[in-house]
Write a protein that holds these residues in place. Structure first.
Motif, PDB file in Angstrom:
ATOM      1  N   ALA A 312     -14.061 110.604  19.022  1.00 24.79           N
ATOM      2  CA  ALA A 312     -12.845 109.886  18.644  1.00 24.79           C
ATOM      3  C   ALA A 312     -13.007 108.392  18.904  1.00 24.79           C
ATOM      4  O   ALA A 312     -12.575 107.554  18.104  1.00 24.79           O
ATOM      5  CB  ALA A 312     -11.653 110.435  19.419  1.00 24.79           C
ATOM      6  N   ILE A 313     -13.644 108.055  20.027  1.00 25.13           N
ATOM      7  CA  ILE A 313     -13.911 106.646  20.349  1.00 25.13           C
ATOM      8  C   ILE A 313     -14.868 106.042  19.327  1.00 25.13           C
ATOM      9  O   ILE A 313     -14.660 104.924  18.827  1.00 25.13           O
ATOM     10  CB  ILE A 313     -14.487 106.532  21.774  1.00 25.13           C
ATOM     11  N   LEU A 314     -15.927 106.775  18.987  1.00 29.05           N
ATOM     12  CA  LEU A 314     -16.894 106.290  18.004  1.00 29.05           C
ATOM     13  C   LEU A 314     -16.250 106.132  16.626  1.00 29.05           C
ATOM     14  O   LEU A 314     -16.549 105.182  15.902  1.00 29.05           O
ATOM     15  CB  LEU A 314     -18.080 107.257  17.917  1.00 29.05           C
ATOM     16  N   GLU A 315     -15.356 107.048  16.266  1.00 26.28           N
ATOM     17  CA  GLU A 315     -14.714 106.973  14.958  1.00 26.28           C
ATOM     18  C   GLU A 315     -13.829 105.744  14.844  1.00 26.28           C
ATOM     19  O   GLU A 315     -13.627 105.214  13.742  1.00 26.28           O
ATOM     20  CB  GLU A 315     -13.898 108.236  14.691  1.00 26.28           C
ATOM     21  N   ARG A 316     -13.306 105.248  15.978  1.00 24.65           N
ATOM     22  CA  ARG A 316     -12.521 104.012  15.970  1.00 24.65           C
ATOM     23  C   ARG A 316     -13.408 102.774  15.809  1.00 24.65           C
ATOM     24  O   ARG A 316     -12.906 101.661  15.723  1.00 24.65           O
ATOM     25  CB  ARG A 316     -11.732 103.888  17.274  1.00 24.65           C
ATOM     26  N   GLY A 317     -14.727 102.958  15.800  1.00 21.55           N
ATOM     27  CA  GLY A 317     -15.645 101.841  15.622  1.00 21.55           C
ATOM     28  C   GLY A 317     -16.155 101.235  16.899  1.00 21.55           C
ATOM     29  O   GLY A 317     -16.868 100.221  16.883  1.00 21.55           O
ATOM     30  N   TYR A 318     -15.847 101.857  18.047  1.00 22.76           N
ATOM     31  CA  TYR A 318     -16.288 101.321  19.325  1.00 22.76           C
ATOM     32  C   TYR A 318     -17.647 101.881  19.720  1.00 22.76           C
ATOM     33  O   TYR A 318     -18.131 102.857  19.150  1.00 22.76           O
ATOM     34  CB  TYR A 318     -15.258 101.631  20.412  1.00 22.76           C
ATOM     35  N   ARG A 319     -18.228 101.252  20.711  1.00 23.23           N
ATOM     36  CA  ARG A 319     -19.544 101.650  21.209  1.00 23.23           C
ATOM     37  C   ARG A 319     -19.407 102.461  22.481  1.00 23.23           C
ATOM     38  O   ARG A 319     -18.518 102.204  23.294  1.00 23.23           O
ATOM     39  CB  ARG A 319     -20.396 100.398  21.492  1.00 23.23           C
ATOM     40  N   VAL A 320     -20.291 103.444  22.676  1.00 19.25           N
ATOM     41  CA  VAL A 320     -20.356 104.235  23.908  1.00 19.25           C
ATOM     42  C   VAL A 320     -21.755 104.078  24.488  1.00 19.25           C
ATOM     43  O   VAL A 320     -22.753 104.317  23.795  1.00 19.25           O
ATOM     44  CB  VAL A 320     -20.059 105.720  23.636  1.00 19.25           C
ATOM     45  N   GLY A 321     -21.842 103.658  25.737  1.00 16.91           N
ATOM     46  CA  GLY A 321     -23.132 103.378  26.354  1.00 16.91           C
ATOM     47  C   GLY A 321     -23.561 104.427  27.351  1.00 16.91           C
ATOM     48  O   GLY A 321     -22.943 105.487  27.506  1.00 16.91           O
ATOM     49  N   PHE A 322     -24.641 104.128  28.073  1.00 13.37           N
ATOM     50  CA  PHE A 322     -25.216 105.041  29.058  1.00 13.37           C
ATOM     51  C   PHE A 322     -25.755 104.237  30.223  1.00 13.37           C
ATOM     52  O   PHE A 322     -26.512 103.283  30.035  1.00 13.37           O
ATOM     53  CB  PHE A 322     -26.325 105.877  28.440  1.00 13.37           C
TER      54      PHE A 322
END
Length: 476
Positions: A312-322
């Motif tokens: 859902a976060i990715l679909e909003r266009g945001y980045r997810v890191g590690f």
């Protein structure tokens, strides 16, 4: 060619060593960074991420072309026994598609030069930690104590949601006395997603972290996770921590999983983070933008609530890191039955994510490649379960239609892949003052036999999600 799935499938999934001795903004505004508007300082010879992606993609395609050429005779031989319409998808699922993935993985890890996290800020931002616990009387006290030992320099709020536990979890929590600790005892079990959402309503800080109730945080895990979040690109809204096995000495089942978490899961998260789209900010240990969590409605009541939220976060266009150096040690399943149930739940979560966020398949961004990879996992799992495993049985009887001498030729490549992942992870362990345990036997079983259990379990998970509507905690 590529190692058969039994050697490499775990390393390609986005879907978590022994225990140690002992800033954000609203979703519509950029992050505020202590060291300036960008990320941490870049290396002197900076290679743009898109160039790395393009080069790794090119090498992967070339390797896949070689795999197709090398597998031609293999496919023809199998086609004499079964229909060519069967031979092609079987061999492509065993060798060609994983070959592309492995080549892309190797090149990307070799090119990965992570910028250092920002350590210039003495006082870190306030964080709220949500711990959803169900029947954790054995572990919950040590989990909270590991948070207390962090000596986190910013304001801290810890909310433990006791989700209707039927054991002594509530009594164990009542014995803990910390000014930042708040316990919510729910009268009945409502499920992990609902428990986390109950805690989210009381969160006071702009950053929210989730921690499993049977975990142990390494001494600087919180600060490393927050610093990575602050140092990542401005459109980052979540960062996954590094989840490792705490009970690896329990038996062979946990010893094998030690390598799964240490090698495969960590390597693929690092790869996805490089290309700005880690696919699972796992509930066991991740950090999120609180405002965005609330805007999204928190965690959906699904089996795989963490992957569904991440997508859902990715679909909003945001980045997810590690954050590879934000280490949390958790208890892995101790029996094969528990392990199978866990991986069934993870596989169900993948199908749930596709049902709810299929539009990600058509997003023009680098991380879309990994969404398509995940779409191929059910296909590869089916081929492995119903073709490669029977092929191994036939090979023991002297019939080499699917598994045979040609399969053995790819073992050296498998060792190279595993060595590279080991080298990357070992460097991180040394930097954190940790030591990689000598678990040779566990590695041998992980490399050669792990997928014999893993991939059929995934197939069962896919089927269960298609025919079942129950949404239970199950195993983690």
């Amino acid at each position: 060619m590529t190692p058969p799935p039994s050697l490499t499938a775990t390393a390609l999934r986005g879907t978590s060593p022994p225990a140690p001795a002992a800033h954000s903004a609203s979703p519509t505004a950029p992050h505020t960074r202590a060291a300036g508007p960008g990320t941490a300082a870049r290396p002197a010879r900076y290679v743009p991420v898109r160039w790395k992606f393009t080069f790794a993609l090119l090498v992967g395609i070339l390797w896949m072309g070689f795999s197709i050429y090398a597998a031609d005779a293999w496919i023809r031989d199998l086609g004499h026994v079964v229909s060519p319409w069967v031979a092609y998808p079987v061999i492509y699922g065993i060798a060609v598609v994983p070959g592309f993935m492995n080549a892309f993985l190797v090149i990307s890890l070799l090119l990965d030069r992570r910028p250092a996290a920002n350590h210039a800020v003495a006082t870190l931002p306030g964080i709220s930690i949500l711990v959803a616990a169900y029947n954790e009387e054995t572990n919950i006290a040590s989990t909270i104590e590991s948070i207390a030992r962090q000596q986190y320099s910013g304001p801290l709020q810890v909310l433990v949601i006791n989700d209707g536990s039927t054991d002594a979890t509530a009594q164990k929590l009542a014995q803990l006395d910390y000014p930042w600790l708040q316990v919510l005892n729910l009268e009945r079990n409502v499920g992990k997603a609902n428990a986390l959402n109950t805690g989210l309503e009381l969160v006071r800080h702009r950053l929210t972290i989730t921690v499993d109730g049977d975990s142990y945080l390494h001494h600087n895990a919180l600060s490393n996770l927050v610093r990575r979040y602050m140092s990542d690109p401005p459109n980052t809204r979540a960062v996954a921590g590094a989840v490792l096995v705490r009970n690896s000495r329990k038996n062979m089942v946990t010893a094998i999983q030690e390598w799964d978490y240490f090698h495969g899961i960590a390597a693929i998260k690092r790869l996805q983070s490089l290309y700005q789209g880690t696919l699972v900010a796992q509930g066991a240990f991740s950090i999120y933008d609180t405002a965005l969590l609330r805007e999204l409605g928190g965690w959906a009541h699904t089996v795989g609530e963490d992957i569904v939220l991440t997508w859902a976060i990715l679909e909003r266009g945001y980045r997810v890191g590690f954050a590879e150096n934000a280490c949390l040690f958790t208890n892995a399943p101790e029996t094969w039955l528990q392990f199978i149930r866990q991986r069934q739940r993870w596989s169900r979560g993948l199908i749930e994510a596709f049902k709810l966020h299929w539009r990600l398949l058509f997003k023009a961004r680098m991380s879309t490649l990994f969404i398509w990879w995940n779409l191929l996992f059910p296909y590869m799992d089916l081929v492995y379960t119903f073709a490669f495993v029977p092929g191994l049985v036939l090979a023991l009887l002297g019939v080499y239609w699917i598994a045979g001498p040609m399969t053995l030729l790819v073992l050296p490549l498998a060792m190279i892949v595993n060595y590279l992942m080991f080298a990357v992870q070992s460097k991180m362990f040394i930097e954190q003052g940790l030591k990689v345990r000598r678990n040779v036997l566990g590695f041998v079983f992980y490399a050669l036999f792990y997928s014999v259990v893993l991939q059929p379990a995934c197939v069962l998970g896919y089927i269960k999600e298609l025919v079942s509507r129950s949404k239970n905690w199950g195993t983690k």
